[in-house]
Design a protein around this motif. Structure first.
Motif, PDB file in Angstrom:
ATOM      1  N   HIS A  34      -2.817   3.021   6.222  1.00  0.00           N
ATOM      2  CA  HIS A  34      -1.476   3.282   5.677  1.00  0.00           C
ATOM      3  C   HIS A  34      -1.222   4.776   5.501  1.00  0.00           C
ATOM      4  CE1 HIS A  34       0.029  -0.776   5.191  1.00  0.00           C
ATOM      5  NE2 HIS A  34      -1.180  -1.143   4.795  1.00  0.00           N
ATOM      6  N   TYR A  60       0.809  -1.226   0.000  1.00  0.00           N
ATOM      7  CA  TYR A  60       0.000   0.000   0.000  1.00  0.00           C
ATOM      8  C   TYR A  60       0.845   1.281   0.000  1.00  0.00           C
ATOM      9  CZ  TYR A  60      -4.868  -1.358  -0.007  1.00  0.00           C
ATOM     10  OH  TYR A  60      -6.109  -1.791  -0.402  1.00  0.00           O
ATOM     11  N   PRO A  61       1.914   1.393   0.801  1.00  0.00           N
ATOM     12  CA  PRO A  61       2.694   2.633   0.745  1.00  0.00           C
ATOM     13  C   PRO A  61       3.233   2.923  -0.662  1.00  0.00           C
ATOM     14  CG  PRO A  61       3.301   1.387   2.686  1.00  0.00           C
ATOM     15  CD  PRO A  61       2.375   0.529   1.897  1.00  0.00           C
TER      16      PRO A  61
END
Length: 189
Positions: free
Chosen positions: A59, A15-16
């Motif tokens: 996130h 996700y990042p």
């Protein structure tokens, strides 16, 4: 977080990484908000997990707290390493000065003060007693004491009228109405 990686399809990057790519691709001047980042990720990586919005929020918060992203006016943007940090609202916190361990041994350790009045020092010498100073008038200080009510009736009429008399002899309160006595007038013929 380990369960997220187990359920994630192998084609999805972390996700990042997806968030950073979305910010680069959107390239908005004031940053991008959460919904525009989410729409970009959904359009680019078709198959997403059921909890996509919750994972994205999680996130984004992690990246904001770690300093990778800056959150300003409800938008996320990449941190510029040359830009000075933005000040939030309100008064800035005071700087914390901690004593180094080597200097702490030479200087007395700061004592923590508790709330309220400090306790008396048992080793202190007793204070000299104060002598009473008279005012010179012979009267005691303060409000005078109440006089005791007289027990014997001073005036029987005052008691029957419902008023009491003070030590000076005057009745207290409004005086009772006087009833005019009727007198017969004799007529002489």
């Amino acid at each position: 977080m380990a369960t997220e990686e187990v359920n994630k399809p192998p084609s999805l990057p972390p996700y990042p990484e997806m968030i950073l790519k979305a910010l680069e691709a959107l390239n908005e001047q004031n940053g991008s908000n959460k919904s525009s980042i989410s729409k970009y990720i959904e359009s680019t990586y078709g198959d997403l997990l059921a909890g996509h919005s919750a994972l994205l929020s999680y996130h984004l918060n992690i990246m904001k707290e770690s300093g990778e992203l800056v959150f300003w006016k409800n938008n996320y943007m990449k941190r510029d390493p040359d830009a000075p940090p933005r000040r939030g609202r309100g008064r800035p916190p005071k700087p914390k000065d901690h004593l180094a361990p080597s200097s702490a041994s030479t200087v007395l350790a700061p004592t923590t003060r508790s709330r309220g009045r400090p306790p008396k020092d048992p080793t202190a010498p007793p204070k000299p007693s104060k002598a009473k100073v008279s005012s010179g008038t012979g009267k005691p200080r303060g409000r005078p004491r109440k006089m005791a009510r007289p027990t014997g009736g001073l005036d029987g009429a005052a008691v029957t009228a419902g008023t009491t008399t003070s030590p000076s002899g005057k009745p207290r309160g409004r005086p009772p109405k006087l009833k005019a006595s009727l007198t017969e007038v004799s007529v002489q013929q």
